[in-house]
Design an enzyme around this catalytic site. Structure first.
Site, PDB file in Angstrom:
ATOM      1  N   ARG A  96      -3.756  -4.755  -1.839  1.00 14.77           N
ATOM      2  CA  ARG A  96      -4.867  -5.557  -2.362  1.00 14.77           C
ATOM      3  C   ARG A  96      -4.403  -6.936  -2.799  1.00 14.77           C
ATOM      4  O   ARG A  96      -5.043  -7.941  -2.509  1.00 14.77           O
ATOM      5  CB  ARG A  96      -5.531  -4.807  -3.528  1.00 14.77           C
ATOM      6  CG  ARG A  96      -6.357  -3.653  -3.029  1.00 14.77           C
ATOM      7  CD  ARG A  96      -6.958  -2.767  -4.099  1.00 14.77           C
ATOM      8  NE  ARG A  96      -7.834  -1.819  -3.416  1.00 14.77           N
ATOM      9  CZ  ARG A  96      -8.648  -0.957  -4.033  1.00 14.77           C
ATOM     10  NH1 ARG A  96      -8.700  -0.913  -5.344  1.00 14.77           N
ATOM     11  NH2 ARG A  96      -9.416  -0.150  -3.324  1.00 14.77           N
ATOM     12  N   TYR A 134     -11.883  -5.864   3.744  1.00 19.27           N
ATOM     13  CA  TYR A 134     -10.899  -4.774   3.876  1.00 19.27           C
ATOM     14  C   TYR A 134     -10.053  -4.570   2.607  1.00 19.27           C
ATOM     15  O   TYR A 134     -10.103  -5.360   1.703  1.00 19.27           O
ATOM     16  CB  TYR A 134     -10.075  -4.864   5.153  1.00 19.27           C
ATOM     17  CG  TYR A 134      -9.224  -6.067   5.470  1.00 19.27           C
ATOM     18  CD1 TYR A 134      -8.818  -6.990   4.541  1.00 19.27           C
ATOM     19  CD2 TYR A 134      -8.790  -6.248   6.797  1.00 19.27           C
ATOM     20  CE1 TYR A 134      -7.998  -8.050   4.906  1.00 19.27           C
ATOM     21  CE2 TYR A 134      -7.974  -7.305   7.168  1.00 19.27           C
ATOM     22  CZ  TYR A 134      -7.580  -8.199   6.205  1.00 19.27           C
ATOM     23  OH  TYR A 134      -6.777  -9.232   6.568  1.00 19.27           O
ATOM     24  N   GLU A 135      -9.348  -3.454   2.576  1.00 21.43           N
ATOM     25  CA  GLU A 135      -8.619  -3.019   1.367  1.00 21.43           C
ATOM     26  C   GLU A 135      -9.543  -2.861   0.165  1.00 21.43           C
ATOM     27  O   GLU A 135      -9.172  -3.176  -0.968  1.00 21.43           O
ATOM     28  CB  GLU A 135      -7.477  -3.985   1.035  1.00 21.43           C
ATOM     29  CG  GLU A 135      -6.349  -3.996   2.027  1.00 21.43           C
ATOM     30  CD  GLU A 135      -5.748  -2.619   2.272  1.00 21.43           C
ATOM     31  OE1 GLU A 135      -5.723  -1.811   1.330  1.00 21.43           O
ATOM     32  OE2 GLU A 135      -5.312  -2.362   3.400  1.00 21.43           O
ATOM     33  N   GLY A 136     -10.730  -2.347   0.399  1.00 20.74           N
ATOM     34  CA  GLY A 136     -11.704  -2.200  -0.692  1.00 20.74           C
ATOM     35  C   GLY A 136     -12.545  -3.452  -0.786  1.00 20.74           C
ATOM     36  O   GLY A 136     -12.028  -4.517  -1.130  1.00 20.74           O
ATOM     37  N   GLN A 177     -13.899  -3.840  -5.753  1.00 19.90           N
ATOM     38  CA  GLN A 177     -12.925  -4.426  -6.690  1.00 19.90           C
ATOM     39  C   GLN A 177     -13.584  -4.675  -8.049  1.00 19.90           C
ATOM     40  O   GLN A 177     -12.979  -4.436  -9.102  1.00 19.90           O
ATOM     41  CB  GLN A 177     -12.379  -5.756  -6.149  1.00 19.90           C
ATOM     42  CG  GLN A 177     -11.706  -5.671  -4.784  1.00 19.90           C
ATOM     43  CD  GLN A 177     -10.537  -4.722  -4.740  1.00 19.90           C
ATOM     44  OE1 GLN A 177      -9.780  -4.618  -5.706  1.00 19.90           O
ATOM     45  NE2 GLN A 177     -10.385  -4.019  -3.633  1.00 19.90           N
TER      46      GLN A 177
END
Lengths: 591, 591
Positions: free
Chosen positions: A302, A442-444, A449
Site C-alpha cells: 500500500r 488497486y491494493e485496496g 483505505q
C-alpha cells in the site's frame, strides 16, 4: 523529460521525516548521510537516463500475449536486467539472502524515482518486494533457501495472487483450493484475475504467492492459506526445471500501465503441456493463516502504491512546468519580454503549477514519513518500537489514498496545462493520467483505505496514538510561530485552523465508532482522510521550509496553506454534519 | 447502457429554467409542452438505441486516415444518415432554410442525449450547428442560398478552422492568409490544426469556416477575416463539383473521442490533384471583422461543449449506478439480503454515486439556464432582450467550464466505483473518462472561461447584472424557507451561506478589476467560477426539488447542500486571500 528531484527527495528524507536524526542516533544501522546521498544520485540517474526513455515504447507497444506467452515491450527485458545488475532490487532486502538491508525510507525514495521513470516498469519490482517480505517473514527455512536469494536479487520475480472474479475487496469469497498431497506439497486449483506481472519474459522463473483454501478450511477469511507456486519447479541445483501447471490465459486491455501485463492465471487445470493437473505449491506460514502472511505484503504494498501517486505527480509537474516555460500565448502583466508571454506568466497557469507542486510535495512527505516509521518500528525496542509500528499503521492508508488521489488530480491538471497538446498521446501528458488512474483502485480502493483509517487506525493505542500525532503537528506550527521566519504570510494561522478541524473531526469519529454509530463514521471516512492529509501535509511543508530556509519552500508552504488547506473547514463539516444527508439519500439513487 | 433521463431533462427545462413559463407567455413561438415532451422522448430513444450501441466501435476503431482520406468507424456513416433523416440536425435551424426553428434550450437538451450516446458522434453536428449560426448571421444572401439549406439539413457538415500551431488561445498570432482574386473570391494559404471533422466520409461536401488575414490587414485580432472554403466547389445546380485545394495532412492520435477525426488541414499548397494552388474561399461578413463572426459560433459552441460535460457525467453516473447495484462485495449494515451486499449499500460508494448525480444535475440546470437565456435574448424586446442576452453571456463561461470540469470529475469517480473493472477498457467507464478530458480544454480552456467571467462578464450592465442574478438565487432559498417543505435538513442555511460567499467574492473581484488590481482578479478567477457554480447549482437544485415535490430531488438537493456546497467558504477565501501567495510564488516554480 523527467529529471529526478534528488535535492527535494533528500531534503524530505533528512529534514522533514527525520532520517538524519535517526542516522545520528544509530537506528538505521550502517546508513550514513553520504551513502544516502550517493544512492539517491545514482538511482536518480538510472531512473532518468535508463527507465524514462523506455516509458513511451512501453505505453505504445505494451505487453503482448500469445498462446500463454507474454512478451514485454522492446527493450524492457534488457532494461530490467541492467536494473537488477545495478543491485537496485536488493536495496532493502535481507542481508543474509544477498540484500543490502538498507532502510525502507531509502528504498521508497528510489521507488518514487523508478515510478516517475515508468510506473509500468516499477510495478513488477514492487510486487517482488512484497513477495520478499512475505517469504522472509513467514516461509520455512527450506523455501527460503531455495527461493529467497534469487528473488532478492531480482533474478526471479514475485507475484501476489489474491483476486478472483467474485473476490476483490472481499477476500472471504475466494474459492481457489489447495489439496495436500501427503508429501509436504499441495496441488492448487483455481483462477486468479488482475495478476500483475503474472507472466512475462523478463526472468527465468516467476514465484507466485497464491491465496487458496484447504479442503477442511473454515469459511471466510479464517480459512485462507498462502502458498508458493513457482512457474518452473526448481531443480536440486537451484536451476529452473520442469514447468508447473500454472499458465496465463489472457492479459487485460487497460486504460494505462500497458507495459505491465495484468494476467488471468489458471492454476491446475492441466493445460500446461507435460504436466499433471494441479499446480504444485508449498505452504507459507501456517494453515489458515494466509491472510496474516498476505498482510505483511499488503501493508508495504500500500505504501509502495502510494509512492506511485507521488511519482506520477512529480513527473506530470515537471512536464507541465517545462511546457509552460516554452509555450507562448497572449500577454501577461509580469512578462516584459518580446513576443507572446510563456504561459507560466498567466496567473491561472501559475495556480495550476503551484497546486501540482504543493500536492506532490505534501504527498511525498506523508509517504516518506510512513516509510521512516516502518524503519523505526523495526529498529527500536519495546514501547518505542510499538509507537512507530502504530505510526506506520496510521500513515499507511493516508500514504496510499491521498498520494494516489493527488496523483490523478495532478496528472489531470498536467493535461490541462498543455492545452490541446495534452490530449494528443504523443505529448505523454495523457499517458501519465492514464497510468495514474489505477493507483486509487488497486491494493485496496481508496474508499477502503478511508474505512481502514477510521475503523482500525483511530483506535490504535486506545485512541491515544492519533492524539499524540495531532499534538506533534501542532508543534510544527508552534515552531513556525516562534521562528519569526519571513515570507510565510498567514501560513501558521491557516495550518493551525486545519489542525483544529482535524482534531475535531477525529474526536467526532472516535465517539461515533465507540458509540456504535458505525454508519455515520463510515459515511465520513473519505472526507476525513483528505482532512488528515491536508493537516499533516501543511505541517510538514512548514517543517521542510523552516529546515531548508529557502524561498522556494517557504513560498510553496504558504501557497499550500493559503489556498489548498482552506478546504479543511468544509471537510470537517462533511465528516460531522454530512453523514445524515448521505445515509438518508436512498431515494435519490432509486431512479 | 445509457437510457436517456427524459424525465429529469424535461423537469429541468420546464420547472427549473422556466421553459414552461416562457411557453405560456408566448415567447417560444409554436413550442408547446406536448411537442417538447414528444421531441425529448424520441431524441432519447434515438440516442439510447441508435447512437449508444456504436460508441464502443467508434472508440476502438476510431477514424482512420490514409492518403488524405478519412474513413469513419464502421456503421458511423449510416448512423449519421439515420440521424439527419430524423431531422435532428435541423431542429433549431432557421425555418427559411429548412430548419424547425425550435428553441436553443430544446436543442441543447437533445445534444445532451446525443453526447451521452457518443461524444465523438455529437461533436460533428455541434460544429455544424456553429457554422449554421455564423452563416445565418453574417454570410451574404448568395452564400446562404448556396450552402445554408444543405448545412441545416446536415447533408453537408460544417467545420471551424481557427487554431494554428502558434495560435491556440491567442488568435492574434494566426498567420493563414487570404488573397483577393478581384472576382469576389479569395485564395487561402495556410495550415490549421486540431480541426474537428475537418475531413471524413460522412457527407458529400464539407463547409469549412476559416479564419485568415488579408494582405493589408492590421496586426492582431483586428486583422482577421472569416472565409467559407468548401471541400468541393459547388456547381450551378447546387451539387458538389470540382475539388478545392484543401486537404487533410494527418489526424491526431488522441486520448479520447477516437471516432472524431482531429485534422491538420492544409489550405492552398497545391497538393490536391487537379487544382490550382490556393484554396478558393468567400468572405463571410466584413473584412477584418472575422473575429466577431467567429464569436457568434464560439459562444454557442462553448455552451455546446458544456453540455458534453453534463452528458458524459450522466452516462458515467448511469453506468456506475448499474454496476453498484450488481456487483457484490462484503457486508453492509443496511443490507439484509443473502450473500454479499451490492456495493451501493456501502456508505462510501453511496457518497460517490450521490456526488456524481448531484454534480450532473447542477451542471444540467446551469447549462439549460444558459440555453434558455439565449432563447429569451432573441425573443423579448428592448431592455428585456438585453437582460437575457447579458444573462446568456454571464452563464456561458459557467456552463462551459463547470460542466466540463465536473464531467471529468464524475467520469473519474465512475471509474473508481467500478474498482479494478474500471481500469479495463472493455467496461467502457475508462472510455468516458478519456472522452471527457478534452472538454475542459477546447473552445477556450476553462482557465480562459474563468478570466472571461471575471474580466468581461462581471462588468455587464455596469456590474448590476450579476447583483440581480445573486438576488434571484436568494429568492430561491427564501422560497424554500417559506415552503416549510420536509426533508431539506440544513439545505436553506447552507445554500444561503454559499450565496453570501458568492456575493462577497463578487464584490471583491469587481473592486479589484475596477481598482486596477487585475492580477489579483485573474489569480482568483478559477476558484470564483467554481464558487459561482456551486451557489447557482444549489439554488437550482432547491428550485427543482420544490417544483417536483418528490423525495429523490429533495434528497439530492440536501446532499448537495450539506456536502458539496460546503466548499464555498474555502473558495471565497481563495479568491479574496489566496492571490498574494499565488502571485508571489515565482521562487517555488524556479527549480
Amino acid at each position: 523529460m523527467y529529471r529526478a528531484p534528488v535535492n527535494e527527495i533528500a531534503h524530505t528524507l533528512k529534514h522533514v521525516v527525520g532520517v538524519n536524526a535517526a542516522i545520528e542516533s544509530g537506528k538505521l544501522g550502517d546508513l550514513s548521510e553520504d551513502l544516502l546521498d550517493a544512492i539517491l544520485i545514482e538511482a536518480g540517474r538510472f531512473a532518468a537516463e535508463e527507465i524514462t526513455p523506455l516509458r513511451r515504447v512501453g505505453d505504445e507497444k505494451g505487453a503482448v500475449w500469445k498462446d500463454g506467452v507474454v512478451t514485454t515491450a522492446p527493450g524492457w527485458k534488457e532494461l530490467y536486467h541492467r536494473w537488477i545488475e545495478g543491485g537496485w532490487n536488493a536495496l532493502s532486502g535481507p542481508v543474509e539472502y544477498g540484500g543490502q538491508g538498507l532502510p525502507t525510507s531509502l528504498a521508497i525514495a528510489t521507488y518514487e524515482m523508478w515510478n516517475s521513470g515508468s510506473m509500468a516498469f516499477a510495478l513488477g519490482p514492487t510486487l517482488t518486494m512484497g513477495a520478499i517480505e512475505a517469504l522472509h517473514a513467514h516461509a520455512s527455512d527450506e523455501l527460503k533457501a531455495t527461493y529467497l536469494e534469487k528473488v532478492v536479487s531480482g533474478e526471479w520475480m514475485g507475484t501476489m495472487n489474491l483476486t478472483e472474479p467474485h473476490a476483490g475487496s472481499d477476500l472471504a469469497a475466494l474459492r481457489t483450493r489447495a489439496e495436500p498431497q501427503g508429501d509436504g506439497t499441495y496441488r492448487i486449483f483455481g483462477q486468479k484475475i488482475f495478476i500483475t506481472y503474472g507472466e512475462h519474459d523478463m526472468t527465468d522463473n516467476i514465484v507466485h504467492l497464491v491465496l487458496a483454501r484447504l479442503p477442511d478450511a473454515p469459511a471466510g477469511t479464517r480459512g485462507i492459506s498462502l502458498f508458493l507456486v513457482p512457474k518452473f519447479l526448481v531443480n536440486e541445483d537451484g536451476t529452473p526445471g520442469k514447468r508447473n501447471d500454472v499458465f496465463c490465459a489472457s492479459i487485460e486491455h487497460k486504460l494505462g500501465i500497458h507495459a505491465s501485463p495484468t494476467c488471468t492465471m489458471i492454476f491446475g487445470d492441466g493445460t500446461v503441456e507435460g504436466t499433471e493437473a494441479g499446480a504444485i505449491g508449498w505452504l507459507i506460514g501456517e494453515e489458515n493463516k494466509g491472510l496474516a502472511c498476505m498482510f505483511t505484503m499488503m501493508n508495504n504494498a500500500r505504501l509502495a502504491v502510494g509512492i506511485q501517486g507521488v511519482a506520477i505527480a512529480e513527473a506530470a509537474y515537471q512536464q507541465a512546468l517545462a511546457y509552460s516555460q516554452e509555450r507562448r500565448q497572449g500577454k501577461a502583466a509580469d512578462y516584459a519580454g518580446e513576443g507572446m508571454a510563456p504561459i507560466i506568466h498567466h496567473p491561472d497557469v501559475k495556480r495550476n503549477l503551484l497546486t501540482m507542486k504543493a500536492l506532490t510535495q505534501a504527498s511525498r512527505a506523508i509517504s516518506y514519513a510512513c516509510a521512516h516509521a516502518i524503519d523505526l518500528g523495526k529498529a527500536g525496542d519495546g514501547d518505542e518500537a510499538r509507537h512507530w509500528q502504530d505510526r506506520a499503521a496510521l500513515l499507511t492508508p493516508i500514504a496510499k489514498a491521498f498520494s494516489t488521489d493527488i496523483g490523478v488530480e495532478v496528472a489531470s491538471i498536467g493535461v490541462q496545462v498543455h492545452g490541446g497538446m495534452g490530449f494528443i498521446e504523443e505529448t505523454g501528458a495523457a499517458a501519465l493520467l492514464r497510468d495514474s488512474r489505477i493507483a486509487p483502485i488497486y491494493e485496496g480502493t481508496n474508499g477502503i483505505q478511508a474505512i481502514d483509517l477510521v475503523m482500525r487506525k483511530l483506535p490504535l493505542d486506545g485512541g491515544a496514538h492519533i492524539k499524540g500525532f495531532i499534538a506533534e503537528l501542532r508543534e510544527e506550527i508552534d515552531a513556525l510561530r516562534k521562528s519569526n521566519a519571513e515570507g510565510f504570510g498567514k501560513t501558521a494561522d491557516k495550518c493551525a485552523a486545519a489542525i483544529d478541524d482535524f482534531a475535531e473531526a477525529t474526536e467526532f469519529l472516535q465517539e461515533a465508532t465507540a458509540g456504535g454509530r458505525q454508519q455515520e463514521a463510515l459515511a465520513g471516512a473519505t472526507p476525513y482522510l483528505r482532512l488528515f492529509s491536508l493537516a499533516a501535509g501543511g505541517a510538514w511543508l512548514v517543517r521542510g521550509a523552516l529546515a531548508g530556509e529557502d524561498k522556494a519552500r517557504v513560498a510553496l508552504a504558504r501557497y499550500f496553506a493559503e489556498n489548498l488547506i482552506e478546504e479543511s473547514g468544509a471537510l470537517k463539516r462533511r465528516v460531522i454534519e454530512g453523514g445524515e444527508s448521505l445515509l438518508g439519500a436512498e431515494a435519490a439513487l432509486a431512479s
